[in-house]
Design a protein around this motif. Structure first.
Motif, PDB file in Angstrom:
ATOM      1  N   GLN A 161     -31.086  77.185 -62.915  1.00  0.00           N
ATOM      2  CA  GLN A 161     -30.281  76.683 -61.795  1.00  0.00           C
ATOM      3  C   GLN A 161     -29.672  77.837 -60.996  1.00  0.00           C
ATOM      4  O   GLN A 161     -28.962  77.618 -60.013  1.00  0.00           O
ATOM      5  CB  GLN A 161     -29.184  75.760 -62.327  1.00  0.00           C
ATOM      6  CG  GLN A 161     -29.754  74.436 -62.833  1.00  0.00           C
ATOM      7  CD  GLN A 161     -28.688  73.563 -63.479  1.00  0.00           C
ATOM      8  OE1 GLN A 161     -27.520  73.946 -63.569  1.00  0.00           O
ATOM      9  NE2 GLN A 161     -29.098  72.374 -63.886  1.00  0.00           N
ATOM     10  N   GLY A 162     -29.900  79.076 -61.433  1.00  0.00           N
ATOM     11  CA  GLY A 162     -29.515  80.226 -60.625  1.00  0.00           C
ATOM     12  C   GLY A 162     -28.186  80.859 -61.026  1.00  0.00           C
ATOM     13  O   GLY A 162     -27.695  81.742 -60.338  1.00  0.00           O
ATOM     14  N   PHE A 163     -27.600  80.408 -62.122  1.00  0.00           N
ATOM     15  CA  PHE A 163     -26.354  81.043 -62.550  1.00  0.00           C
ATOM     16  C   PHE A 163     -26.637  82.393 -63.165  1.00  0.00           C
ATOM     17  O   PHE A 163     -27.722  82.622 -63.698  1.00  0.00           O
ATOM     18  CB  PHE A 163     -25.627  80.131 -63.547  1.00  0.00           C
ATOM     19  CG  PHE A 163     -25.130  78.868 -62.915  1.00  0.00           C
ATOM     20  CD1 PHE A 163     -24.023  78.892 -62.052  1.00  0.00           C
ATOM     21  CD2 PHE A 163     -25.759  77.658 -63.149  1.00  0.00           C
ATOM     22  CE1 PHE A 163     -23.579  77.732 -61.454  1.00  0.00           C
ATOM     23  CE2 PHE A 163     -25.312  76.498 -62.554  1.00  0.00           C
ATOM     24  CZ  PHE A 163     -24.221  76.524 -61.697  1.00  0.00           C
ATOM     25  N   ARG A 164     -25.659  83.250 -63.083  1.00  0.00           N
ATOM     26  CA  ARG A 164     -25.822  84.578 -63.656  1.00  0.00           C
ATOM     27  C   ARG A 164     -25.845  84.489 -65.167  1.00  0.00           C
ATOM     28  O   ARG A 164     -25.058  83.761 -65.772  1.00  0.00           O
ATOM     29  CB  ARG A 164     -24.676  85.477 -63.200  1.00  0.00           C
ATOM     30  CG  ARG A 164     -24.966  86.193 -61.905  1.00  0.00           C
ATOM     31  CD  ARG A 164     -23.736  86.867 -61.365  1.00  0.00           C
ATOM     32  NE  ARG A 164     -23.065  87.714 -62.367  1.00  0.00           N
ATOM     33  CZ  ARG A 164     -22.013  88.476 -62.088  1.00  0.00           C
ATOM     34  NH1 ARG A 164     -21.508  88.495 -60.864  1.00  0.00           N
ATOM     35  NH2 ARG A 164     -21.445  89.200 -63.028  1.00  0.00           N
ATOM     36  N   TYR A 165     -26.722  85.265 -65.763  1.00  0.00           N
ATOM     37  CA  TYR A 165     -26.852  85.188 -67.216  1.00  0.00           C
ATOM     38  C   TYR A 165     -25.559  85.509 -67.938  1.00  0.00           C
ATOM     39  O   TYR A 165     -25.209  84.910 -68.938  1.00  0.00           O
ATOM     40  CB  TYR A 165     -27.978  86.115 -67.700  1.00  0.00           C
ATOM     41  CG  TYR A 165     -27.584  87.564 -67.788  1.00  0.00           C
ATOM     42  CD1 TYR A 165     -27.130  88.107 -69.001  1.00  0.00           C
ATOM     43  CD2 TYR A 165     -27.640  88.397 -66.674  1.00  0.00           C
ATOM     44  CE1 TYR A 165     -26.744  89.440 -69.080  1.00  0.00           C
ATOM     45  CE2 TYR A 165     -27.251  89.716 -66.753  1.00  0.00           C
ATOM     46  CZ  TYR A 165     -26.802  90.244 -67.960  1.00  0.00           C
ATOM     47  OH  TYR A 165     -26.413  91.545 -68.044  1.00  0.00           O
ATOM     48  N   ASP A 166     -24.771  86.494 -67.359  1.00  0.00           N
ATOM     49  CA  ASP A 166     -23.556  86.881 -68.078  1.00  0.00           C
ATOM     50  C   ASP A 166     -22.507  85.788 -68.020  1.00  0.00           C
ATOM     51  O   ASP A 166     -21.803  85.514 -68.991  1.00  0.00           O
ATOM     52  CB  ASP A 166     -23.015  88.223 -67.547  1.00  0.00           C
ATOM     53  CG  ASP A 166     -22.700  88.174 -66.041  1.00  0.00           C
ATOM     54  OD1 ASP A 166     -23.307  87.313 -65.336  1.00  0.00           O
ATOM     55  OD2 ASP A 166     -21.872  88.977 -65.587  1.00  0.00           O
ATOM     56  N   ARG A 192     -18.444  89.134 -72.377  1.00  0.00           N
ATOM     57  CA  ARG A 192     -19.873  89.135 -72.120  1.00  0.00           C
ATOM     58  C   ARG A 192     -20.195  89.327 -70.644  1.00  0.00           C
ATOM     59  O   ARG A 192     -21.350  89.382 -70.249  1.00  0.00           O
ATOM     60  CB  ARG A 192     -20.490  87.820 -72.584  1.00  0.00           C
ATOM     61  CG  ARG A 192     -20.410  87.693 -74.102  1.00  0.00           C
ATOM     62  CD  ARG A 192     -20.992  86.389 -74.566  1.00  0.00           C
ATOM     63  NE  ARG A 192     -20.937  86.310 -76.025  1.00  0.00           N
ATOM     64  CZ  ARG A 192     -22.019  86.304 -76.798  1.00  0.00           C
ATOM     65  NH1 ARG A 192     -23.217  86.380 -76.266  1.00  0.00           N
ATOM     66  NH2 ARG A 192     -21.892  86.221 -78.114  1.00  0.00           N
ATOM     67  N   LEU A 193     -19.154  89.357 -69.829  1.00  0.00           N
ATOM     68  CA  LEU A 193     -19.408  89.488 -68.391  1.00  0.00           C
ATOM     69  C   LEU A 193     -19.728  90.922 -68.014  1.00  0.00           C
ATOM     70  O   LEU A 193     -19.229  91.864 -68.640  1.00  0.00           O
ATOM     71  CB  LEU A 193     -18.180  89.019 -67.617  1.00  0.00           C
ATOM     72  CG  LEU A 193     -17.917  87.522 -67.697  1.00  0.00           C
ATOM     73  CD1 LEU A 193     -16.592  87.186 -67.016  1.00  0.00           C
ATOM     74  CD2 LEU A 193     -19.063  86.744 -67.032  1.00  0.00           C
ATOM     75  N   GLU A 194     -20.590  91.063 -67.046  1.00  0.00           N
ATOM     76  CA  GLU A 194     -20.875  92.395 -66.538  1.00  0.00           C
ATOM     77  C   GLU A 194     -19.578  92.997 -65.998  1.00  0.00           C
ATOM     78  O   GLU A 194     -18.783  92.310 -65.369  1.00  0.00           O
ATOM     79  CB  GLU A 194     -21.908  92.353 -65.422  1.00  0.00           C
ATOM     80  CG  GLU A 194     -23.317  92.272 -65.946  1.00  0.00           C
ATOM     81  CD  GLU A 194     -24.336  92.272 -64.829  1.00  0.00           C
ATOM     82  OE1 GLU A 194     -23.936  92.534 -63.683  1.00  0.00           O
ATOM     83  OE2 GLU A 194     -25.516  92.003 -65.112  1.00  0.00           O
ATOM     84  N   GLY A 195     -19.387  94.290 -66.223  1.00  0.00           N
ATOM     85  CA  GLY A 195     -18.207  94.955 -65.700  1.00  0.00           C
ATOM     86  C   GLY A 195     -17.061  94.930 -66.688  1.00  0.00           C
ATOM     87  O   GLY A 195     -16.001  95.490 -66.457  1.00  0.00           O
TER      88      GLY A 195
END
Lengths: 999, 999
Positions: A852-857, A995-998
């Motif tokens: 559905q296009g959500f970011r993996y993180d 788990r989020l990028e950054g």
């Protein structure tokens, strides 16, 4: 026109035809077989290198096709005429069409179509590619290039042609039904066959003793193995056939469930493979006695190529690859590949050109290149030599190494140059390649172009090359039969797959594929058009669509035009001619899904609708012109009528009993041997529905409907319509429930139970119960899907748990629900296993969210905390997606991260002592925390979390600026850690922000 | 001459031929069947009144014909082409011959013979009459008029033609073996079939699991019965076929004994009959749908009869009855009946005539009557009227009764006469019957003559007359096909069996049965001779004998000419042509009995011998002339070679094991379910032989031989040669024993054990033991033979006990020996049962003695006293026969009889008190008695008895003249009775003379 042949004359003619074409005439086998393929004259003889050409009748017994003699052209026994040609004679389709002509079928007066059919027979571990041959919409023949039989790769490949003689009789006589057609001049087909159809049907469906049949099966299998042990292959195979028939009877008796079915098939297949293997060994030991019959094809039979002529100036280039009928998707794929590869190739070859056109029909792939240069562009290349320090000696003279380099590149030493490159300076030689003439270049490279075209499923038709050339056999989607390669007027006579490219193309099948000589590449398109062939798929689609719409309109309705069907139909013809067919309005009483499914899926017809309802007509697309159109129309109408009649038959039979009665028959249908029958499964679903109704908060009437629906939901699996067309499960259950007077909500719930997302709450509840039961049960039985195998569709089931919850915004704790489902299973279940199932479901949800296009993180962060509640998780992912897109996110996340990072390695959770909070920054943070904690939180709400955290941010930042956490003194250090642990804990149950990028 | 057909072309030609003749072309069945007859297209469709014409191939599986692919033309699977014509088309043999011509077989170049074959298939309770068709000695077809199938009488009768296609291929190509002959142009028969022959043979003979096969059988049977219960006839029948095949496999595995065999066959037959019965009922309920296809034979098709012409003067009369080939014994019987009946008929008809000649061949019965009167002799008859007292009234006038009598007889009252008869005087009318013209009389009476000819087995071929005529169907040995009836030149057009007598006869089969017009009765014999037909059986015999003897002599030997074979051969041909055939001398190594049995019994060839040994040649008698004789000879030689090869095959296989090994296999062969296996029987025989050796007083070496022979005697039942030709049991055992190095005496004993009277003592002892065991065992098991049924041949066994004892003059007390045999049985045995067996044996002995011409009373007298010792009894019968023939017997018997008669009603035996003997006549008798008693008596000797009694005769006579026996005084009376009882007692143990006539 002469009187059409009667049944026995069809047989006599076919025997005569194939005998005259070198076939050995064989006899039906002395065992009940489902098809002529099972006769050892096919099953064994197609194995190994020996030639084998044979033709024979085979009365083929398929118990589950029994219709008590009530259906006009469906029976438990039908008559095949089986032909095997090994090796491929090179023109088997043409031979076949000639055999139809011998039967009095003029291809010009009919619509003969080769429709993709990827044949496989798992019982005997066999597969092949080929077609159903349709005569006016009726499948009259199966035409297959056998690739593998009994698990053995066939080399050479054998061509199998299987005529359906009853269908041919019906078609020849344009008859509504088989029963009144003549067997010979005196006796009708029905007079000798109809009564026994009734008797056999009744035996297979109602009378055969399941217990005794199972005993027979075991005895047959044991005898088969005993024979194998003694090297008695034909006796062993005889018993394989008996096993196979007995299995078919058991299946028809409804005594075999899905997984038991696999076990039986596996047993049969195992022995069949052993037989095939041993047979190959036996023939080898006998030194292939029939090999002496091979007539070496002398190379003299190869046509003499035209002289190779070099040309001057730009020319149009034509490559036409003539094939036997390609499947629609293979045609699409081949065109795509050519569109991509041809420019790449020409570039690589340094051949200048203008526009490239790639066109195609089921029987040809065509490439037209405008203004192709007459030779390659000359190119100069710098070839790297030795580094400068090794190129010159102390005297500044070229070293031996440098001289050697110059020699090897054909460059004079004085022409060597120096270049600065990464890593230093080097000698280089400027090598000039003069472009070669285009004809030479294409001759060399076109074979590679063809060889480079790949298909999802491809086949061999030529014998493997002999000798140690190491070549592998040529493969393609279907056999290549001719090649045209012209540059202007000149032939490029390259060879590939035993063919030599020339200027001869072939026309339409219904016109007997006449020879078409292409004078020059430039006139190709026109030549094809003159011969009625539309080369461009888009043009064919346009043509079909516009005419079909007109026809639908003329019938007072509108076309139902699924785009994928249009693509397919346009790829089935070279010369499309849409026309209208009709059927009896009575059939409209059948469920719409049944009718549409028959028309679209089985027949590739376009249904016609008006106000959401079907009209009793459809649009067919013929390959050809108007000749004999009435015959073609009537044939197609007959087919659809017969199919509808068959459906009608099932529905009528089914309606003789209520769904409640069918439900009671589910006990005989094994779901899985350790999970019990389908009835057992039904019972479990029923119990689980009660639990879920409460958990999902169904209103009381909804809960009642859900219970009733759950009770009946699997009943239709015992009905004939569903046994026949599995894809109608649920749909038929709903239909029968409606006719049985069930409330609409129950009807709907039953009907939509297999939809990814049922529309009603009752439907959702039943579907969830079903899926949770399958997942827990099959995992417990050890049937976890692997990366490549998922025979029980557990991935789909898992997604089917997630999607309805998400789309209906239903919060449900899957962990608890899976526990309930597990408790109902007849097999033991560990906590660990439960974890596996949940993990598996979450995994599918992850894939869904990513798609559905959500970011993996973002997805991972949320699922780590609330994957067990899909709807909530989905909302959280959405919310978090907004947050991470905020400009101030780069402040928020680091702030929160600092709290987490410093605490996450602590083994223990410290208690916060408020009296030990001393520093102002500490105090600020503490009071901000208290405020954040005091805000209303919806479970799992990302917004609530972050809205609460946002105001804390300054306090967090100040804290880290002013306070040292990891001080020496344990009491102080621990209390500061305790404070930060409280802050980190805000996200618990919402998201693992680490788990989020950054982070 | 064109290339002979290949295998598949034979099939295609036959399909084409029979399709063109209105047959429905059907397919082989999907079950392993032993013959095309088992296909439901025959088994079911021949039942009931509906017409049915069908032709199809049937690969027929007969496990016990398996030869591992080693035999040139015997296989477990051969290919039949089956034709059914129902009703009989009237010319089926002609149609059949045409079909052979279509295959390229010119009847003029071959010897085509129809050899009697009374077909029956007990498995399906079916029988019919017809022929094997021989092509040059080879059976290529079975041709049968089905009379009954599935226990149901067929009406109309169906004609079954079953071609053996492999044999036809061999014959067409004059091939030594099937394997190298072409299936089609490319592939040889052996290339596709030989390997699987090996595999199937091995499976059937060695590998199939007896236990599993028996289980399968039971399951199949149970399914069959379940289907029957539901009225599913074809499915039920399918399982009958599976039972039947499974039984055949079990049989081939050697797992089924004689009586078990009966039980299995009975089970199959039972179900088959039920299927047939139900099928008939089903067709009736369906109102015989195929009946509409009957084309009514219009009476117009009947040839127009010649006008009836009355003739003047004596003429030769000819009646020729044209038939399809009569069996030899039926031809003989028909000729005998005509010889007897024709004169009787002509006398009864008052037709004067001269010589009557009755002649015949297999295809015609001919009666020639010389000088037949042109009309009946006039006759006058006295018809008895009322008695005189009722003929005249008081006035002497004729009464009403008398007048009525005169009127009814067509006599004027005044012509009535008076006759004195037993019982008084009567009026009589003299009624004169004027003779009618011979033509009228014959027209009326010839049908009766034909109808009066009866056969042991006769058949129907016409449908039963319809309506209520009450007529029964015409029957005959084989179908009647034409009638010739001529009086001089005039036709007597009587009708019979759907035929109208005319003047057209038919010639020889090999000439296509050409029409022969007979101008006049007188020229008939010559016309036949002109057409090559020898009408007189005696002439044919003479011709054959003289030529065959010459041929044998030319081969350096002499003819072995059994008279019954000569009669048969002469009755198989119309134009005999003996010729010589040869075979490879190697075959002479086979046992002579095997060779002779094959030549005589199977092939009707005359063997040629020299010095008691066979020469490698034989005489065949062809029906026809010299055309194509080499082909015919080679065909016949091929057949005999193939048969010898088959025997050789068995012998070779058998010699791979010793008799001891075969003996151990007898355990698998059931003798009878309650009496154990053949091995058990062997053991019993062995024990009994020990007992009998002692009782019969064998010398010690003989006893040892007898024991060894007894040990091995049944072993050959497990050998293939005996399984194949049961008639060689014992013979093969002897042969194998000889080759196994057993002593000659053992060899002989084994070889002769089945002879009615073995030649050696060891042989006799083994034979007696075997027979006594069978008799006691089977009686104990309740299998006593009935008047009409003796399936286990117990009558023969009983005679086989008696004859050897008699012929070898061995005294043996059967009572004791039977007791010993009974003790060895595994079932209990009563004294009473023992008495029954003895009674049964004595009964057979009585029949034997009567057949030998002894008087019944003599036989009965002796057997009553000493039937338990056959040899002694036989001697006694002989002696007594002499005595009763003596002139003084009329004195001897009455004398003895007086003694017996007066005493035989006494309940008690009195003691003779010598002191109470007073009267002189008494004293005389007493002293004569003492003298008689003192003489030496051999046990049971009639001579000793009567020689002793003879001198007493005067004393006896005087005693009765002078002494009153039955006096008042008890003491005196009883003493006199005691004296006479002593006299009567002399005969005790010798003969019951009271049974003699004249007693």
């Amino acid at each position: 026109m002469a009187e059409p042949l009667d049944f026995q004359s069809i047989i006599l003619k076919l025997q005569e035809f194939w005998a005259a074409h070198g076939c050995l005439i064989w006899q039906p086998y002395y065992a009940q077989v489902g098809a002529g393929t099972m006769n050892p004259a096919t099953f064994l003889r197609v194995l190994g290198p020996e030639p084998w050409n044979v033709g024979y009748v085979e009365p083929s017994v398929r118990p589950d096709d029994g219709r008590y003699g009530e259906n006009p052209n469906r029976f438990q026994q039908h008559t095949q005429f089986q032909v095997i040609l090994k090796p491929d004679p090179g023109d088997p389709v043409e031979l076949y069409i000639q055999s139809l002509e011998a039967l009095g079928i003029d291809p010009r007066q009919h619509d003969i179509r080769l429709v993709e059919d990827n044949w496989e027979q798992p019982t005997i571990s066999a597969w092949g590619l080929g077609w159903e041959v349709w005569l006016d919409g009726q499948e009259i023949t199966q035409f297959t290039y056998f690739q593998q039989v009994g698990g053995q790769v066939l080399d050479p490949v054998a061509v199998e042609i299987t005529y359906g003689l009853e269908r041919i009789l019906i078609a020849l006589r344009d008859a509504p039904s088989i029963w009144n057609e003549p067997w010979n001049a005196a006796v009708k087909y029905g007079e000798v066959r109809q009564r026994e159809e009734f008797e056999h049907s009744k035996y297979y469906f109602e009378v055969g003793s399941v217990e005794r049949l199972k005993q027979m099966y075991d005895l047959f299998e044991a005898e088969s193995l005993a024979c194998l042990e003694q090297g008695l292959l034909v006796p062993a195979y005889d018993y394989v056939l008996k096993c196979s028939h007995t299995f078919n009877v058991l299946d028809t008796r409804g005594a075999i469930g899905v997984t038991e079915r696999q076990a039986y098939l596996g047993r049969i297949r195992g022995v069949a493979r052993q037989v095939a293997e041993s047979y190959l060994a036996q023939r080898k030991e006998l030194e292939y006695p029939l090999l002496k019959h091979v007539i070496e094809k002398s190379s003299a039979s190869f046509p003499k190529p035209e002289a190779i002529v070099q040309i001057k100036g730009k020319q149009t280039f034509l490559l036409e690859i003539g094939v036997e009928e390609l499947p629609s998707h293979d045609l699409e794929s081949a065109l795509d590949q050519l569109r991509e590869q041809v420019p790449v190739l020409l570039d690589a070859l340094h051949l200048a050109h203008a526009d490239i056109q790639v066109l195609g029909t089921p029987r040809r792939l065509a490439v037209l290149v405008a203004d192709l240069a007459d030779r390659q562009v000359d190119v100069e290349e710098e070839v790297k030599g030795p580094p400068l320090e090794r190129a010159y000696d102390a005297d500044g003279k070229l070293t031996q190494a440098a001289l050697g380099f110059a020699r090897s590149r054909g460059v004079k030493p004085e022409d060597l140059q120096t270049r600065k490159m990464a890593g230093g300076q080097y000698l280089v030689a400027l090598v000039r390649q003069t472009g070669r003439p285009v004809v030479d270049v294409l001759m060399e490279s076109l074979p590679g172009l063809l060889a480079g075209i790949k298909f999802e499923k491809s086949m061999r038709w030529l014998p493997k090359p002999t000798g140690d050339s190491g070549d592998t056999a040529v493969t393609f989607s279907r056999p290549l039969r001719w090649l045209v390669a012209l540059l202007g007027e000149v032939v490029i006579p390259f060879g590939y797959a035993g063919l030599l490219a020339g200027r001869n193309s072939h026309g339409l099948r219904p016109y007997n594929s006449p020879n078409i000589e292409i004078k020059s590449a430039g006139e190709y398109t026109q030549a094809m058009r003159r011969n009625g062939i539309l080369l461009d798929p888009a043009e064919r689609r346009q043509e079909i669509e516009s005419q079909a719409r007109k026809l639908a309109k003329s019938a007072g309705g509108a076309l139902l035009l699924p785009p994928e069907l249009l693509v397919e139909v346009a790829n089935l013809v070279e010369r499309p001619l849409p026309f209208l067919g009709r059927f009896e309005p009575d059939y409209l009483q059948l469920p719409k899904e049944v009718l549409i499914s028959v028309m679209k899926k089985h027949q590739r017809y376009f249904p016609v609708v008006k106000d959401g309802k079907l009209l009793p007509c459809f649009v067919v697309v013929r390959n050809g012109d108007e000749q004999g159109l009435e015959l073609v129309r009537s044939g197609n109408e007959h087919v659809v009528r017969a199919r509808f009649a068959d459906a009608q038959y099932f529905v009528n039979k089914d309606l003789q009993h209520s769904l409640d009665e069918y439900r009671s028959q589910l006990g005989a249908l094994t779901f899985h041997k350790s999970l019990g029958s389908m009835l057992d499964k039904s019972e479990r679903i029923l119990k689980l529905v009660e639990v879920l109704s409460a958990r999902l908060g169904l209103e009381s009437d909804q809960a009642i409907y859900a219970r009733r629906a759950a009770y009946l939901c699997k009943a239709d699996l015992a009905t004939r319509m569903v046994v026949e067309m599995t894809s109608l499960q649920g749909i038929m259950g709903g239909e029968y429930a409606r006719r049985g007077g069930e409330p609409d909500a129950v009807v709907q719930a039953i009907a939509e139970q297999y939809l990814p997302v049922p529309g009603s709450m009752a439907g959702v509840t039943v579907a969830l119960a079903d899926r949770l039961d399958s997942l827990t049960g099959l995992f417990a039985a050890g049937l976890t899907p692997s990366a490549t195998r998922d025979p029980f569709g557990l991935r789909r089931a898992a997604l089917g748990v997630v999607q309805p919850l998400v789309e209906h915004h239903l919060s449900l704790d899957l962990k608890g629900s899976l526990g309930e489902a597990a408790r109902l299973q007849p097999v033991p279940f560990s906590e660990q296993a439960l974890g596996q199932v949940l993990e598996f479901i979450i995994g599918r949800m992850r894939v869904m969210l990513l798609e559905q296009g959500f970011r993996y993180d973002v997805v991972d962060a949320v699922l780590a905390e609330q994957g067990h509640d899909p709807d909530q998780a989905r909302a959280a992912v959405e919310a978090l997606t907004h947050w991470v897109a905020r400009p101030d996110w780069h402040d928020i996340l680091p702030g929160y991260a600092r709290c987490v990072r410093i605490t996450r390695d602590q083994q223990q959770t410290y208690e916060l002592k408020t009296n030990a909070i001393k520093e102002p920054a500490e105090k600020d943070l503490y009071s901000a925390l208290l405020q954040a904690e005091s805000k209303q939180h919806l479970t799992g709400s990302v917004d609530d979390l972050l809205e609460a955290f946002l105001p804390m941010l300054p306090a967090v930042n100040r804290f880290f600026e002013q306070v040292m956490v990891m001080v020496e003194e344990p009491g102080v250090r621990e209390n500061r850690l305790a404070l930060l642990q409280r802050v980190s804990g805000l996200a618990s149950g919402v998201a693992d922000l680490s788990r989020l990028e950054g982070f």
